[in-house]
Enzyme design. Structure first.
Site, PDB file in Angstrom:
ATOM      1  CG  ASN A  28      -1.734   1.238   1.398  1.00  0.00           C
ATOM      2  OD1 ASN A  28      -1.785   2.065   0.494  1.00  0.00           O
ATOM      3  ND2 ASN A  28      -2.384   1.375   2.551  1.00  0.00           N
ATOM      4  CE  LYS A  58      -0.149   3.184   4.835  1.00  0.00           C
ATOM      5  NZ  LYS A  58       0.021   3.240   6.284  1.00  0.00           N
ATOM      6  CG  HIS A 100      -5.804   1.899   5.431  1.00  0.00           C
ATOM      7  ND1 HIS A 100      -5.324   2.810   6.345  1.00  0.00           N
ATOM      8  CD2 HIS A 100      -4.805   1.020   5.196  1.00  0.00           C
ATOM      9  CE1 HIS A 100      -4.073   2.479   6.636  1.00  0.00           C
ATOM     10  NE2 HIS A 100      -3.736   1.403   5.948  1.00  0.00           N
ATOM     11  CD  GLU A 151      -2.813   5.425   6.940  1.00  0.00           C
ATOM     12  OE1 GLU A 151      -2.829   5.530   5.701  1.00  0.00           O
ATOM     13  OE2 GLU A 151      -1.873   4.872   7.558  1.00  0.00           O
ATOM     14  CD  GLU A 166      -3.403  -2.437   7.337  1.00  0.00           C
ATOM     15  OE1 GLU A 166      -2.353  -2.712   6.748  1.00  0.00           O
ATOM     16  OE2 GLU A 166      -3.979  -1.350   7.221  1.00  0.00           O
ATOM     17  N   GLY A 177       2.759   2.215  10.860  1.00  0.00           N
ATOM     18  CA  GLY A 177       3.697   3.331  10.727  1.00  0.00           C
ATOM     19  C   GLY A 177       4.437   3.657  12.015  1.00  0.00           C
ATOM     20  CB  SER A 189       5.482  -1.823  11.789  1.00  0.00           C
ATOM     21  OG  SER A 189       5.094  -0.486  12.087  1.00  0.00           O
TER      22      SER A 189
HETATM   23  P1  13P Z   1       3.181   0.400   7.637  1.00  0.00           P
HETATM   24  O1  13P Z   1       3.687  -0.910   7.036  1.00  0.00           O
HETATM   25  O2  13P Z   1       3.917   1.589   7.117  1.00  0.00           O
HETATM   26  O3  13P Z   1       3.074   0.311   9.116  1.00  0.00           O
HETATM   27  O4  13P Z   1       1.674   0.576   7.078  1.00  0.00           O
HETATM   28  C1  13P Z   1       0.790  -0.466   7.199  1.00  0.00           C
HETATM   29  C2  13P Z   1      -0.442  -0.144   6.452  1.00  0.00           C
HETATM   30  O5  13P Z   1      -1.204   0.731   6.843  1.00  0.00           O
HETATM   31  C3  13P Z   1      -0.702  -0.881   5.224  1.00  0.00           C
HETATM   32  O6  13P Z   1      -1.992  -0.626   4.741  1.00  0.00           O
END
Ligand code: 13P
Length: 249
Positions: free
Chosen positions: A9, A11, A95, A97, A167, A173, A213
């Site tokens: 992903n 982002k 997601h 976010e 997740e 992150g 992560s």
């Molecule tokens: P990270 O791997 O940067 O923690 O992000 C995970 C994520 O949100 C994947 O959709």
């Protein structure tokens, strides 16, 4: 037998040129393998170009979001039909976010999941608890609610194309990957909840992938768990070398 899925992903990262360069390098570094399913989720602006480069490579393209309506006066939004047209086979839905920063609630996510499957776009349906929820002992309650409300009115046939991504928000992150045991515990619970609703045989076929992560050092331990069927990778998917290491766990 559930084929491992490794999805990146991106982002809000990468220009069109950077995305196309990445796709070309990925094709060189990763020869198509029958024992993996590899997916990349570029930003909307790069989807068409990346899909064109990856056509026939065995690497699949996902969107990071979609709107639930097919077309209309929804300024700034993008429909499932448009994403399929641009070359997507998958779409990330719900997601954390999107939930936290853009106010997406379970009912909105339910409509987006419905829109995706109506257009044969396979959803990567994200669920997971916050740190506060985990510390309050509410992890199972939260993921169960997200599943039941997100999949409200979905039949067994409807859920077949869906990939669930667990997740935990506290692991995204933050560099703080859930331990393999912490992730396995929730993945097993997710599969049990799906089994109760849709039957154990269907739940046994369902992909439940982990995100938060993930990096080349942690993927092996996660994939050794019986209910972890892959990974949704953020930061470590932006670099070809580390993404390929994760794919080749
Ligand atoms: P990270 O791997 O940067 O923690 O992000 C995970 C994520 O949100 C994947 O959709």
């Amino acid at each position: 037998m559930r084929l491992p899925i490794i999805a990146g992903n991106w982002k809000m990262h990468k220009t069109v040129r950077e995305s196309v360069d990445f796709a070309r390098q990925l094709m060189i570094a990763y020869a198509e393998s029958p024992d993996r399913r590899v997916i990349v989720a570029p930003p909307f602006t790069s989807i068409y170009a990346v899909a064109a480069v990856l056509m026939g490579s065995g690497i699949h393209v996902a969107a990071q979001n979609l709107h639930d309506k097919q077309a209309g006066a929804f300024t700034g939004e993008i429909s499932a039909a448009m994403l399929v047209d641009a070359g997507c086979e998958y779409a990330i839905v719900g997601h954390s976010e999107r939930r936290a920063l853009f106010g997406e609630r379970d009912d909105v996510i339910n409509r987006k999941l419905r829109a995706a499957i109506s257009f044969d776009l396979r959803p990567i349906f994200c669920i997971g608890e916050t740190l506060d929820e985990r510390e309050a002992g509410r992890t199972f309650t939260v993921v169960e609610r997200q599943i039941k409300e997100g999949l409200n009115n979905f039949t067994a046939d409807d859920i077949k194309p869906i990939v669930i991504a667990y997740e935990p928000v506290w692991a995204i992150g933050t560099g703080r990957t859930a331990t393999p045991e912490q992730a396995q515990e929730v993945h097993a619970y997710i599969r049990a909840v799906m089994g109760k609703i849709y039957g154990d045989s269907l739940a046994g076929l369902l992909h439940v992938i982990y995100g938060g992560s993930v990096n080349p050092g942690t993927i092996g331990g996660l994939m050794a768990q019986p209910d972890i069927d892959g990974a949704l990778v953020g930061g470590a998917s932006l670099d070809v070398e580390s993404f390929v290491k994760i794919i080749q766990f």
